[in-house]
Design a protein around this motif. Sequence first.
Motif, short mmCIF file in Angstrom:
data_model
loop_
_atom_site.label_atom_id
_atom_site.label_comp_id
_atom_site.label_asym_id
_atom_site.label_seq_id
_atom_site.Cartn_x
_atom_site.Cartn_y
_atom_site.Cartn_z
N MET A 1 -0.02 10.19 -5.04
CA MET A 1 0.28 8.73 -5.19
C MET A 1 1.38 8.31 -3.98
O MET A 1 1.26 7.32 -3.56
CB MET A 1 1.10 8.63 -6.68
N GLY A 2 2.36 9.25 -3.80
CA GLY A 2 3.25 8.67 -2.68
C GLY A 2 2.50 8.57 -1.52
O GLY A 2 2.74 7.79 -0.68
N GLY A 3 1.46 9.73 -1.11
CA GLY A 3 0.76 9.44 0.22
C GLY A 3 0.10 8.21 0.21
O GLY A 3 -0.16 7.57 1.38
N LEU A 4 -0.68 7.83 -0.82
CA LEU A 4 -1.40 6.49 -0.91
C LEU A 4 -0.68 5.22 -0.79
O LEU A 4 -1.01 4.64 0.10
CB LEU A 4 -2.22 6.70 -2.26
N ALA A 5 0.61 5.41 -1.28
CA ALA A 5 1.33 4.26 -1.16
C ALA A 5 1.93 4.02 0.16
O ALA A 5 2.18 2.92 0.63
CB ALA A 5 2.61 4.27 -2.20
N THR A 6 2.18 5.08 0.91
CA THR A 6 2.61 5.06 2.22
C THR A 6 1.69 5.26 3.30
O THR A 6 2.17 5.48 4.49
CB THR A 6 3.96 6.02 2.28
N GLY A 7 0.26 4.83 3.10
CA GLY A 7 -0.71 5.07 4.02
C GLY A 7 -1.14 6.31 4.55
O GLY A 7 -1.71 6.41 5.66
N GLN A 8 -0.42 7.48 3.83
CA GLN A 8 -0.79 8.86 4.53
C GLN A 8 -1.81 9.54 3.75
O GLN A 8 -2.40 10.82 4.33
CB GLN A 8 0.65 9.79 4.22
N VAL A 9 -2.49 8.88 2.84
CA VAL A 9 -3.72 9.30 2.28
C VAL A 9 -4.97 8.65 2.65
O VAL A 9 -4.88 7.31 2.54
CB VAL A 9 -3.69 9.56 0.66
N ASP A 10 -5.99 8.92 3.38
CA ASP A 10 -7.31 8.22 3.67
C ASP A 10 -7.90 7.55 2.50
O ASP A 10 -8.94 8.48 2.10
CB ASP A 10 -8.21 9.03 4.71
N ILE A 11 -7.70 6.55 1.90
CA ILE A 11 -8.63 5.99 0.87
C ILE A 11 -10.10 5.71 1.20
O ILE A 11 -10.80 5.79 0.14
CB ILE A 11 -7.67 4.73 0.60
#
Length: 277
Positions: free
Chosen positions: A256-266
């Motif tokens: 969730m933190g990675g998603l919110a900060t653009g660090q997970v490739d959605i």
Amino acid sequence: MSDVLGYKGKRVIVSGCFSGMGEATAKMLVDLGAEVHGFDFKESAVPMASFTQIDLRDPATIEAAVAKVGGKVDALFNCAGLPGGGGFPPMDVMKVNFLGTRHLTEQVVPLMGDKGAIVSIASTGGLGWSRRIPTHMQLMMTKGFQGGLEWCEANMDQVSEGYAFSKEAVILWTQFMGAQLIKKGIRINCSLPSPTQTPMMKTFHETSGKEVVDAAAEPLGRYTTPEEQAGPLVLINSDLASVVNGIVMPVDGGFMGGLATGQVDISKMMGGQKQGA
């Protein structure tokens, strides 16, 4: 072992104790000295105080199981669930993941006193809940298993394949009931697991695609274990979490933190159902 979590002698119910996170939770609670009563469709090998076979698609079996346990119940762990993506009929998924889970909880609440605690397993696959709160609130307003079933049958365009909508419903229901049950001294919370190595994983890979599931395992870079998911469930229903209520708790290794900060490739997840548990 010291009883800092406060489970020694407590009477608890674990739904979904046959395998996966539910089995790991039941084992942990037995080790902590709780009197554990297990419910599942398949018989569990965990050495609990009692085991009762139930079918969360059938409210009569739920009611009979709770009546059999009787007495005061200190905590409820809603760990049973079905995957979606076409692996099971949509309404079966909806019944097990939400309607049956809600009905079980409604049967157990009258057995709880002050300091009762409830936790349910939702999923990162239910993150779309905030986009259709008005729709989910219609479902929240239904009464009983049958009322919820009738609403779902009349709104199959929303239910769709069952998984995402059922997990969204668990998330909103947790927040909705948190503000009500706390007035009785009862807490209710839910967790959002990232991909976990349970018997469901084969179905997730077949229906969503391994690449999609793997993307939800970032930034941790691996699937979690059932034991890693059970620990937070046990903690959140413990005496240490006495004012934690109505929360949706990510247990995802930083997804969730990675998603919110653009660090997970959605973008890797857009081709399939985002089912995280």
